[in-house]
Design an enzyme around this catalytic site. Structure first.
Site, PDB file in Angstrom:
ATOM      1  N   HIS A 106       0.824  -1.220   0.000  1.00 17.68           N
ATOM      2  CA  HIS A 106       0.000   0.000   0.000  1.00 17.68           C
ATOM      3  C   HIS A 106       0.849   1.258   0.000  1.00 17.68           C
ATOM      4  O   HIS A 106       0.367   2.325   0.364  1.00 17.68           O
ATOM      5  CB  HIS A 106      -0.948  -0.002   1.205  1.00 17.68           C
ATOM      6  CG  HIS A 106      -2.019  -1.044   1.084  1.00 17.68           C
ATOM      7  ND1 HIS A 106      -2.760  -1.470   2.160  1.00 17.68           N
ATOM      8  CD2 HIS A 106      -2.463  -1.757   0.020  1.00 17.68           C
ATOM      9  CE1 HIS A 106      -3.623  -2.397   1.752  1.00 17.68           C
ATOM     10  NE2 HIS A 106      -3.453  -2.589   0.464  1.00 17.68           N
ATOM     11  N   CYS A 133       7.513  18.072  -9.298  1.00 13.72           N
ATOM     12  CA  CYS A 133       8.177  16.784  -9.487  1.00 13.72           C
ATOM     13  C   CYS A 133       9.633  17.067  -9.878  1.00 13.72           C
ATOM     14  O   CYS A 133       9.881  17.873 -10.784  1.00 13.72           O
ATOM     15  CB  CYS A 133       7.488  16.012 -10.616  1.00 13.72           C
ATOM     16  SG  CYS A 133       8.435  14.608 -11.223  1.00 13.72           S
ATOM     17  N   SER A 174      -7.191  -6.586  10.358  1.00 17.32           N
ATOM     18  CA  SER A 174      -8.604  -6.885  10.633  1.00 17.32           C
ATOM     19  C   SER A 174      -9.278  -7.620   9.488  1.00 17.32           C
ATOM     20  O   SER A 174     -10.427  -8.012   9.581  1.00 17.32           O
ATOM     21  CB  SER A 174      -9.365  -5.584  10.907  1.00 17.32           C
ATOM     22  OG  SER A 174      -9.316  -4.760   9.742  1.00 17.32           O
TER      23      SER A 174
HETATM   24  C1  BV8 Z   1      -8.240  -2.268  -5.101  1.00 15.07           C
HETATM   25  C2  BV8 Z   1      -2.963   3.096   2.561  1.00 15.07           C
HETATM   26  C3  BV8 Z   1      -8.815  -2.656  -7.308  1.00 15.07           C
HETATM   27  C4  BV8 Z   1      -3.604   4.337   3.047  1.00 15.07           C
HETATM   28  C5  BV8 Z   1      -4.794   1.546   2.532  1.00 15.07           C
HETATM   29  C6  BV8 Z   1     -12.990  -6.829  -3.327  1.00 15.07           C
HETATM   30  C7  BV8 Z   1     -11.893  -7.080  -4.147  1.00 15.07           C
HETATM   31  C8  BV8 Z   1     -11.003  -6.067  -4.468  1.00 15.07           C
HETATM   32  C9  BV8 Z   1     -11.209  -4.771  -3.975  1.00 15.07           C
HETATM   33  C10 BV8 Z   1     -12.303  -4.532  -3.175  1.00 15.07           C
HETATM   34  C11 BV8 Z   1     -13.183  -5.541  -2.846  1.00 15.07           C
HETATM   35  N1  BV8 Z   1     -14.154  -5.014  -2.072  1.00 15.07           N
HETATM   36  C12 BV8 Z   1     -13.893  -3.704  -1.878  1.00 15.07           C
HETATM   37  C13 BV8 Z   1     -12.792  -3.367  -2.551  1.00 15.07           C
HETATM   38  C14 BV8 Z   1     -12.213  -2.036  -2.602  1.00 15.07           C
HETATM   39  C15 BV8 Z   1     -11.287  -1.736  -1.443  1.00 15.07           C
HETATM   40  C16 BV8 Z   1     -11.665  -2.400  -0.174  1.00 15.07           C
HETATM   41  O1  BV8 Z   1     -11.160  -3.466   0.158  1.00 15.07           O
HETATM   42  N2  BV8 Z   1     -12.542  -1.743   0.559  1.00 15.07           N
HETATM   43  C17 BV8 Z   1     -12.921  -2.262   1.854  1.00 15.07           C
HETATM   44  C18 BV8 Z   1     -13.053  -1.096   2.841  1.00 15.07           C
HETATM   45  C19 BV8 Z   1     -14.217  -3.013   1.686  1.00 15.07           C
HETATM   46  N3  BV8 Z   1      -9.937  -2.111  -1.803  1.00 15.07           N
HETATM   47  C20 BV8 Z   1      -9.192  -1.242  -2.523  1.00 15.07           C
HETATM   48  O2  BV8 Z   1      -9.626  -0.184  -2.935  1.00 15.07           O
HETATM   49  C21 BV8 Z   1      -7.775  -1.657  -2.846  1.00 15.07           C
HETATM   50  N4  BV8 Z   1      -7.583  -1.505  -4.244  1.00 15.07           N
HETATM   51  O3  BV8 Z   1      -8.982  -3.127  -4.757  1.00 15.07           O
HETATM   52  O4  BV8 Z   1      -8.007  -1.948  -6.394  1.00 15.07           O
HETATM   53  C22 BV8 Z   1      -8.427  -2.250  -8.629  1.00 15.07           C
HETATM   54  C23 BV8 Z   1      -8.635  -3.142  -9.642  1.00 15.07           C
HETATM   55  C24 BV8 Z   1      -8.271  -2.790 -10.902  1.00 15.07           C
HETATM   56  C25 BV8 Z   1      -7.716  -1.540 -11.138  1.00 15.07           C
HETATM   57  C26 BV8 Z   1      -7.521  -0.645 -10.107  1.00 15.07           C
HETATM   58  C27 BV8 Z   1      -7.875  -1.005  -8.828  1.00 15.07           C
HETATM   59  C28 BV8 Z   1      -6.740  -0.754  -2.217  1.00 15.07           C
HETATM   60  C29 BV8 Z   1      -6.821  -0.811  -0.740  1.00 15.07           C
HETATM   61  C30 BV8 Z   1      -5.640  -0.036  -0.156  1.00 15.07           C
HETATM   62  C31 BV8 Z   1      -6.157   1.191   0.537  1.00 15.07           C
HETATM   63  N5  BV8 Z   1      -5.046   1.801   1.276  1.00 15.07           N
HETATM   64  N6  BV8 Z   1      -3.713   2.020   3.154  1.00 15.07           N
HETATM   65  C32 BV8 Z   1      -3.171   4.641   4.442  1.00 15.07           C
HETATM   66  O5  BV8 Z   1      -2.483   3.839   5.084  1.00 15.07           O
HETATM   67  O6  BV8 Z   1      -3.543   5.737   4.869  1.00 15.07           O
HETATM   68  S1  BV8 Z   1      -5.816   0.539   3.403  1.00 15.07           S
HETATM   69  C33 BV8 Z   1      -5.425   0.733   5.032  1.00 15.07           C
HETATM   70  O7  BV8 Z   1      -6.483   0.158   5.735  1.00 15.07           O
HETATM   71  C34 BV8 Z   1      -4.216  -0.089   5.440  1.00 15.07           C
HETATM   72  O8  BV8 Z   1      -3.197  -0.090   4.506  1.00 15.07           O
HETATM   73  C35 BV8 Z   1      -4.781  -1.435   5.668  1.00 15.07           C
HETATM   74  O9  BV8 Z   1      -4.799  -2.178   4.500  1.00 15.07           O
HETATM   75  C36 BV8 Z   1      -6.163  -1.082   6.058  1.00 15.07           C
HETATM   76  C37 BV8 Z   1      -6.223  -1.115   7.554  1.00 15.07           C
HETATM   77  O10 BV8 Z   1      -6.355  -2.416   7.830  1.00 15.07           O
HETATM   78  P1  BV8 Z   1      -5.497  -3.063   8.977  1.00 15.07           P
HETATM   79  O11 BV8 Z   1      -4.047  -2.894   8.672  1.00 15.07           O
HETATM   80  O12 BV8 Z   1      -6.045  -4.415   9.094  1.00 15.07           O
HETATM   81  O13 BV8 Z   1      -5.786  -2.172  10.267  1.00 15.07           O
HETATM   82  P2  BV8 Z   1      -7.095  -2.198  11.159  1.00 15.07           P
HETATM   83  O14 BV8 Z   1      -7.051  -1.019  12.060  1.00 15.07           O
HETATM   84  O15 BV8 Z   1      -8.284  -2.411  10.284  1.00 15.07           O
HETATM   85  O16 BV8 Z   1      -6.925  -3.531  12.028  1.00 15.07           O
HETATM   86  C38 BV8 Z   1      -5.895  -3.617  12.991  1.00 15.07           C
HETATM   87  C39 BV8 Z   1      -5.950  -5.030  13.514  1.00 15.07           C
HETATM   88  O17 BV8 Z   1      -4.868  -5.216  14.426  1.00 15.07           O
HETATM   89  C40 BV8 Z   1      -7.232  -5.343  14.278  1.00 15.07           C
HETATM   90  O18 BV8 Z   1      -7.731  -6.598  13.868  1.00 15.07           O
HETATM   91  C41 BV8 Z   1      -6.770  -5.386  15.742  1.00 15.07           C
HETATM   92  O19 BV8 Z   1      -7.501  -6.339  16.490  1.00 15.07           O
HETATM   93  C42 BV8 Z   1      -5.340  -5.824  15.595  1.00 15.07           C
HETATM   94  N7  BV8 Z   1      -4.446  -5.379  16.665  1.00 15.07           N
HETATM   95  C43 BV8 Z   1      -4.447  -4.187  17.301  1.00 15.07           C
HETATM   96  N8  BV8 Z   1      -3.443  -4.159  18.212  1.00 15.07           N
HETATM   97  C44 BV8 Z   1      -2.788  -5.343  18.124  1.00 15.07           C
HETATM   98  C45 BV8 Z   1      -3.425  -6.130  17.143  1.00 15.07           C
HETATM   99  N9  BV8 Z   1      -3.018  -7.366  16.835  1.00 15.07           N
HETATM  100  C46 BV8 Z   1      -1.950  -7.851  17.511  1.00 15.07           C
HETATM  101  N10 BV8 Z   1      -1.288  -7.166  18.457  1.00 15.07           N
HETATM  102  C47 BV8 Z   1      -1.679  -5.917  18.793  1.00 15.07           C
HETATM  103  N11 BV8 Z   1      -1.001  -5.250  19.755  1.00 15.07           N
END
Ligand code: BV8
Length: 230
Positions: A106, A133, A174
């Site tokens: 990402h 740029c 998550s």
């Molecule tokens: C794309 C950068 C397609 C920004 C980020 C189905 C298939 C394909 C795509 C999709 C789909 N359905 C929906 C989509 C679109 C979308 C998507 O998935 N949406 C979701 C919301 C439904 N996906 C996209 O848009 C992706 N691109 O699919 O492109 C395409 C195809 C053709 C041509 C062009 C494009 C791109 C997604 C990337 C977005 N960018 N990050 C930034 O960082 O600011 S996403 C961002 O959120 C992160 O990078 C990460 O991926 C996500 C956060 O998730 P986590 O890292 O899991 O963090 P979170 O807080 O959610 O969870 C933390 C976990 O840690 C918890 O479970 C917690 O319990 C645990 N935890 C906490 N403390 C601890 C711990 N565990 C252990 N120890 C601890 N101490």
């Protein structure tokens, strides 16, 4: 020797002090994802987006890798087989913790990208909308981050690694964001043993063969000790 492929998310950096996304006080609680992590949001309000990443870049520079990052680096250094870290995180804590084979699917806070010519260069600590740029001089600099709706980096290489994994571990994610959340299914298809390291079951938790529940600094360290003592 076993090939180990690891996917990390915001949870591995939580104990270093970086906010996760989905905790109630997390990053998405303070900002609408549509406003700060989409190309449309960037076009609508480039200063809001650039400042969002300036704040995270500054915060990432003030924290340290934790025991989980260091354990993964030790695994890479001492395990006989290949160890690959695929991270969804945009911080550089894996590298600062000693990992070398890290894939930022990402993007990275340390990178800048030209929206006009695709040139990449090390980001300034503070970026401003319209920064030129260094290659084509267009006022089109943006953070080198993969936003929602944009294609994650190195997908072909990532899927090759998943297809040849013997062990797949997902740490601190998550399982809400695709395509990363689909990696466990790919690894299982390749016959890998799959483990989830989290404080609770993730959205794709049921797809993992094994769960290690607790803070990553403890569960990952224990796991690496086990792997290296085999
Ligand atoms: C794309 C950068 C397609 C920004 C980020 C189905 C298939 C394909 C795509 C999709 C789909 N359905 C929906 C989509 C679109 C979308 C998507 O998935 N949406 C979701 C919301 C439904 N996906 C996209 O848009 C992706 N691109 O699919 O492109 C395409 C195809 C053709 C041509 C062009 C494009 C791109 C997604 C990337 C977005 N960018 N990050 C930034 O960082 O600011 S996403 C961002 O959120 C992160 O990078 C990460 O991926 C996500 C956060 O998730 P986590 O890292 O899991 O963090 P979170 O807080 O959610 O969870 C933390 C976990 O840690 C918890 O479970 C917690 O319990 C645990 N935890 C906490 N403390 C601890 C711990 N565990 C252990 N120890 C601890 N101490």
């Amino acid at each position: 020797m076993h090939k180990i492929v690891i996917l990390t998310g915001a949870g591995i950096s939580a104990e270093s002090g970086l906010e996760t996304f989905r905790a109630e006080d997390g990053l998405w609680a303070q900002h609408r994802v549509e406003d700060v992590a989409t190309p449309e949001g960037f076009v609508r309000d480039p200063k809001l987006v650039v400042d969002f990443y300036n704040a995270r870049r500054a915060q990432a520079a003030t924290v340290e890798p934790n025991a989980a990052h260091r354990a993964l680096a030790r695994l890479e250094a001492e395990h006989k087989g290949e160890v690959i870290v695929i991270t969804q995180n945009v911080d550089d804590l894996h590298e600062r913790g000693g990992s070398r084979a890290v894939m930022h699917m990402h993007g990275s806070l340390k990178g800048a990208l030209c929206a006009a010519c695709d040139h990449r260069w090390p980001a300034a600590m503070v970026m401003a909308p319209g920064d030129p740029c260094p290659s084509c001089a267009a006022p089109a600099a943006r953070p080198d981050i993969v936003w929602f709706g944009e294609m994650p980096y190195d997908m072909d290489a990532l899927f090759d690694h998943l297809a040849s994994a013997d062990i797949f571990g997902a740490i601190g994610t998550s399982g809400n964001v695709y395509p990363a959340a689909g990696f466990v299914a790919e690894a299982r298809r390749a016959g890998a043993h799959t483990l989830e390291f989290n404080l609770e079951r993730s959205s794709v938790g049921s797809q993992f063969a094994e769960h290690r529940t607790g803070p990553a600094s403890q569960t990952v360290t224990t796991w690496v000790d086990e792997l290296l003592s085999r």
